[in-house]
Design an enzyme around this catalytic site. Sequence first.
Site, PDB file in Angstrom:
ATOM      1  N   GLU A 273      27.177  30.471   2.337  1.00  0.00           N
ATOM      2  CA  GLU A 273      26.695  30.977   1.044  1.00  0.00           C
ATOM      3  C   GLU A 273      27.350  32.324   0.807  1.00  0.00           C
ATOM      4  OE1 GLU A 273      22.423  31.567   0.834  1.00  0.00           O
ATOM      5  OE2 GLU A 273      21.979  29.467   1.236  1.00  0.00           O
ATOM      6  N   GLU A 322      18.326  29.139 -10.870  1.00  0.00           N
ATOM      7  CA  GLU A 322      17.154  28.382 -10.402  1.00  0.00           C
ATOM      8  C   GLU A 322      15.891  29.150 -10.766  1.00  0.00           C
ATOM      9  OE1 GLU A 322      17.844  26.531  -6.284  1.00  0.00           O
ATOM     10  OE2 GLU A 322      19.560  27.871  -6.488  1.00  0.00           O
ATOM     11  N   LYS A 325      12.799  30.262  -8.258  1.00  0.00           N
ATOM     12  CA  LYS A 325      12.977  31.141  -7.100  1.00  0.00           C
ATOM     13  C   LYS A 325      12.410  32.524  -7.400  1.00  0.00           C
ATOM     14  CE  LYS A 325      16.230  30.623  -4.154  1.00  0.00           C
ATOM     15  NZ  LYS A 325      17.516  30.605  -3.426  1.00  0.00           N
ATOM     16  N   GLU A 330      16.780  36.448  -7.576  1.00  0.00           N
ATOM     17  CA  GLU A 330      17.175  35.168  -6.977  1.00  0.00           C
ATOM     18  C   GLU A 330      17.359  34.058  -8.014  1.00  0.00           C
ATOM     19  OE1 GLU A 330      17.430  34.290  -3.611  1.00  0.00           O
ATOM     20  OE2 GLU A 330      16.592  36.022  -2.568  1.00  0.00           O
TER      21      GLU A 330
END
Length: 372
Positions: A273, A322, A325, A330
């Site tokens: 990542e 997203e 999150k 995030e």
Amino acid sequence: MVILSITSINKFPMAAAMLLLGLVVANFGITGAQSVGVCYGRLGSNLPSPSEVISLYRSKKINRMRIYDPNRSVLEALRGSNIEVILGVPNPDLQSLANPSNAASWVQKNVLSFRSNVRFRYIAVGNEVSPVNGGTSGFAQFVLPAMKNIYNAIRSAGLQEQIKVSTAIDMTLIGNSYPPSAGAFRDDVRKYLDPIIGFLAYARSPLLANIYTYFSYVDNPRDISSLRFTFFTISTCMGWFSRIPNLFDALLDALYSALERAGGASLDVVVSESGWPSAGGSATSMDNARTYYANLIQHVRKGTPKRPGRAIETYLFAMFDENQKNPEVEKHFGVFFPNKQPKYHLNFASERMWDILAEYNVTAAGSLISNM
Ligand SMILES: *[C@@H]1O[C@H](CO)[C@@H](O)[C@H](O)[C@H]1NC(C)=O
């Protein structure tokens, strides 16, 4: 390969054409057609269906994907896609897989039954588990037993050279990271990590590492200011930002040094990542994030000072913003919006030759190399 059928370049000076082709040929040899990977995080209420997502990967020529659990619909959608996959074992499942027969069933159900037409590359057994992080320390004792059991099940199927078993760490396990040559793991994680490193060396598997220059920057202003002192002669924010790849190299080389100190000199590191958020925290903006991803894609092809000339296998975090999150920052790591529109113009399968074409501003030259 390169087809030199130069037919319609009369508007294009021949000397420039030959120089261009020379550069293309010279550079083509040192790069593969391999793209960076992108992590398919799924903690969003508004994401496209798995089959739409697989189509999006394919249309953008993203041919590596990390997924975080063996979701059936995702694995079914991956069938026949030719996308290489890192398959994750979620941390809450580690304890169960510390039992050999559970691990064998897990492998049968989630790997072997898809194996005929899904290209598994790695199994990431646990993500960012740390024996000294309250949130994940309870999982630590199960990571190595689960890795071994999954490896044994993979080996029973004769696939241990094709599907490598590993775990994904984060950089909180590193104690000293600067200078990179002094990189070392924290003393209090060695008891956890050293046997894992030994196992990876035995299995000839790489270590997966989530490497965020963003969090290093935000969380360690003291360390980073010393990095800035060393690396950066321009003190403006953008001057600093343009040097971000150096910080990425510094962190990765610190990890290589730490591995050497822990008996893992033979291990490769896969960056499982890396990303930069576009909103929700300090130093976040669309422009900063675009710069980071674009630079990272170019940069990882070159290796680091400690391992020069060898591309760093890297997975961008993440495919989509997203919305489920937390904390806020995030939610903004996507390189696509949930409606599948790109947030940034990125060329995932970037080749050196395309950079050169762009540098020479030769849009029409595509026909010269259309058959590579
Ligand atoms: C797998 O993903 C699908 C599609 O996103 C979702 O509807 C389903 O609930 C997931 N299954 C599991 C077991 O999480």
